[in-house]
Design a protein around this motif. Structure first.
Motif, short mmCIF file in Angstrom:
data_model
loop_
_atom_site.label_atom_id
_atom_site.label_comp_id
_atom_site.label_asym_id
_atom_site.label_seq_id
_atom_site.Cartn_x
_atom_site.Cartn_y
_atom_site.Cartn_z
N LEU A 267 0.83 -1.20 0.00
CA LEU A 267 0.00 0.00 0.00
C LEU A 267 0.86 1.25 0.00
N TYR A 268 2.04 1.16 0.65
CA TYR A 268 2.89 2.35 0.78
C TYR A 268 3.51 2.76 -0.56
N GLU A 269 3.59 1.83 -1.52
CA GLU A 269 4.22 2.13 -2.80
C GLU A 269 3.19 2.30 -3.92
N SER A 270 2.00 1.73 -3.77
CA SER A 270 1.02 1.71 -4.86
C SER A 270 0.13 2.95 -4.88
N LEU A 271 0.11 3.73 -3.84
CA LEU A 271 -0.71 4.94 -3.80
C LEU A 271 0.17 6.15 -3.49
N PRO A 272 1.03 6.52 -4.44
CA PRO A 272 1.98 7.61 -4.14
C PRO A 272 1.31 8.96 -3.94
N HIS A 273 0.07 9.13 -4.42
CA HIS A 273 -0.60 10.42 -4.22
C HIS A 273 -1.43 10.45 -2.93
N GLU A 274 -1.59 9.29 -2.30
CA GLU A 274 -2.42 9.22 -1.10
C GLU A 274 -1.61 8.88 0.15
N THR A 275 -0.51 8.15 -0.02
CA THR A 275 0.31 7.77 1.12
C THR A 275 1.78 7.97 0.80
N ALA B 288 8.51 15.89 -2.55
CA ALA B 288 7.49 16.92 -2.78
C ALA B 288 6.19 16.62 -2.03
N PHE B 289 6.01 15.35 -1.64
CA PHE B 289 4.79 14.98 -0.91
C PHE B 289 4.74 15.65 0.45
N TRP B 290 5.93 15.91 0.98
CA TRP B 290 6.03 16.41 2.34
C TRP B 290 6.05 17.93 2.35
N PRO B 291 5.98 18.56 3.50
CA PRO B 291 6.00 20.03 3.56
C PRO B 291 7.22 20.59 2.84
N ALA B 292 7.04 21.82 2.22
CA ALA B 292 8.10 22.43 1.42
C ALA B 292 9.31 22.71 2.26
N GLU C 196 9.38 15.17 16.76
CA GLU C 196 8.90 14.58 18.00
C GLU C 196 8.01 13.38 17.69
N ARG C 197 7.95 12.46 18.60
CA ARG C 197 7.15 11.24 18.43
C ARG C 197 5.68 11.59 18.67
N ASP C 198 4.95 11.88 17.55
CA ASP C 198 3.57 12.35 17.69
C ASP C 198 2.90 12.26 16.32
N THR C 199 1.61 12.64 16.29
CA THR C 199 0.89 12.74 15.03
C THR C 199 0.83 14.21 14.62
N PHE C 200 0.63 14.44 13.31
CA PHE C 200 0.57 15.83 12.82
C PHE C 200 -0.30 15.86 11.57
N VAL C 201 -0.69 17.09 11.16
CA VAL C 201 -1.54 17.30 10.00
C VAL C 201 -0.89 18.37 9.13
N PHE C 202 -0.92 18.16 7.78
CA PHE C 202 -0.39 19.18 6.87
C PHE C 202 -1.16 19.11 5.55
N LYS C 203 -0.92 20.11 4.69
CA LYS C 203 -1.60 20.22 3.41
C LYS C 203 -0.62 19.87 2.28
N HIS C 204 -1.17 19.22 1.21
CA HIS C 204 -0.37 18.90 0.02
C HIS C 204 -1.30 18.86 -1.18
N ASN C 205 -1.04 19.77 -2.13
CA ASN C 205 -1.87 19.88 -3.34
C ASN C 205 -3.36 20.01 -2.99
N GLY C 206 -3.63 20.80 -1.98
CA GLY C 206 -5.01 21.03 -1.58
C GLY C 206 -5.63 19.90 -0.77
N MET C 207 -4.86 18.86 -0.52
CA MET C 207 -5.39 17.74 0.27
C MET C 207 -4.90 17.87 1.71
N THR C 208 -5.74 17.44 2.62
CA THR C 208 -5.37 17.36 4.03
C THR C 208 -4.78 15.98 4.28
N LEU C 209 -3.58 15.98 4.85
CA LEU C 209 -2.90 14.71 5.13
C LEU C 209 -2.62 14.60 6.62
#
Length: 460
Positions: free
Chosen positions: A81-89, A109-113, A121-134
């Motif tokens: 799954l980690y390799e087959s959905l490059p735009h989602e994961t 480029a998937f990650w923040p600029a 830090e060992r935690d969860t986080f939220v960011f934007k990429h191409n208008g998508m919330t990740l």
């Protein structure tokens, strides 16, 4: 009397069972509420991210220089799954300074600029990429003494798709199965618990129902009842003690009073017989004394019949006793113009006190003679387990039948002025033997039936 509906509503077992069911339903409601809260607050998503990033950390492969080089993919673990959905994961590996050492096919480029500090830090986080919330998560791990960080991120729409198409349906099925199992398990446990917990109470109830005026000495056992019920049973036993004492005092007084009255009545009768004067007045006085003497004698018999220790049980031939009772009352029957008949299909033997059985039959026959019209018969029929006495008199209204065995009650159309205790004595004797004495309308007349409910044994 309490209705069956009221008893069911006040049932201790029903209340405990209802408590079990309410507890099960409350548990199910809390489980559903917790599941809904976890879905609405993305708790499941965060847990999934943490699990996935931890799995990634364990799948990273290193070269001989200790540098991460690839991810060990395994279809069984869904790592494809980690390799087959490059735009989602996407995933990447960083050192503790935040330098990227290995990245998935989604690329950097998937990650923040650049310039945006990576979440180290060992935690969860939220960011934007191409208008998508990740949504992403960071996990640290160590390899050959060096600390590394692995990050995994997935789009919010993929998370929602997985939750609504896979997680929620399976969660609903799981909650449904859990609810069914919970209710069945709770119900079964409640049934078994109540069955064994209330079993001593059923035994106590049966023992209490079996207590009669003849067994007031009996007491309920407190060892087997629950501790919460034991005080109630103790109170019931103390009440029985007071009733037993009062009942014995009453019977002793009845017997003593009747016994003490016999001698004065005998003296009064003798004095009246020696009196000079009008024979009519003397006859009336003698009749009154005779009536009082009969009442005293009946009271003595009633007191004796109420005491079980007065009985001597032996094997008795019932037809012989019936013949003796009929012979004893033959003169009385002839004076009333009534014929007595005794019939038996075989020589029946019962376990009984002979004197008491004689008194019982004598009273039944005497009562029948008093109500039978002239030129009729009073029939005694002896069977293997019962005997009956039937007259052809006017009978009674159905409403009066229950009154026949009450003390001092007398029918309006009997010939003499009896004490109204004869049938009460018969009932006491029957109860002492374990028999059942009943009366029914015979159309015309009445039929008294004595049923030997213990065991009657015919003698061939």
């Amino acid at each position: 009397m309490r209705s069956a509906k009221t008893i069911r509503l006040s049932s201790l077992g029903l209340k405990v069972l209802a408590a079990y069911v309410v507890g099960a339903l409350l548990s199910i409601a809390l489980a559903v509420a917790a599941a809904v809260w976890m879905v609405e607050n993305d708790v499941l998503a965060d847990l999934e991210l943490r699990e996935r990033v931890g799995t990634l950390a364990s799948k990273i492969k290193f070269d001989t220089n200790g540098k991460p080089v690839r991810l060990a993919a395994s279809e069984a673990d869904l790592d494809w799954l980690y390799e087959s959905l490059p735009h989602e994961t996407a995933w990447r590996v960083l050192d503790v300074q935040g330098n990227v050492a290995l990245v998935s096919e989604a690329g950097g480029a998937f990650w923040p600029a650049g310039g945006s500090a990576p979440r180290l830090e060992r935690d969860t986080f939220v960011f934007k990429h191409n208008g998508m919330t990740l949504h992403g998560a960071t996990e640290s791990f160590e390899y050959q003494g060096q600390q590394w960080l692995v990050q995994f991120a997935t789009s919010e729409r993929l998370m929602k798709l997985i939750q609504h198409k896979f997680a929620l349906p399976y969660m609903g099925i799981g909650i449904g199965i859990f609810s069914a199992v919970l209710i069945v398990a709770f119900g079964l446990c409640a049934y078994i618990t109540l069955r064994y917990a209330l079993k001593p109470l059923r035994g106590i109830s049966e023992a209490a129902a079996a207590i009669s005026p003849r067994s007031l000495h009996a007491r309920l056992q407190t060892e087997v009842v629950p501790a919460e019920i034991s005080p109630l049973v103790d109170s019931f036993n103390r009440t029985l003690e007071r009733l037993d004492q009062g009942y014995r005092v009453q019977k002793e007084f009845l017997g003593n009073a009747a016994h003490e009255l016999k001698t004065p009545l005998t003296l009064i009768r003798a004095q009246i017989e020696l009196m000079e004067g009008d024979d009519g007045d003397r006859g009336a006085l003698l009749s009154d004394v005779e009536y009082m003497t009969r009442q005293v004698q009946q009271l003595l018999l009633l007191a004796e019949a109420s005491e079980a220790h007065n009985y001597d049980f032996t094997t008795v031939k019932v037809q012989e006793v019936a013949d003796e009772a009929a012979s004893y009352l033959q003169r009385m029957a002839e004076a009333a113009g009534v014929r007595l008949t005794v019939s038996a299909t075989e020589n029946i033997e019962w376990k009984a006190d002979r004197g008491a059985l004689f008194t019982l039959l004598k009273n039944l026959l005497e009562n029948a003679i008093q109500h039978a019209p002239a030129s009729t018969t009073v029939d005694v029929e002896v069977q293997s387990d019962a005997l009956s006495v039937r007259d052809w008199g006017p009978g009674l209204d159905p409403a009066q039948l229950p009154l026949l065995f009450e003390r001092f009650w007398r029918a309006a159309h009997r010939r003499d002025h009896g004490a109204g205790l004869g049938l009460s004595i018969c009932q006491e004797i029957a109860l002492a033997h374990g028999w059942r004495l009943t009366v029914e309308r015979a159309e015309p007349g009445l039929r008294f039936r004595l049923k030997n409910t213990v065991m009657s044994q015919p003698n061939a």
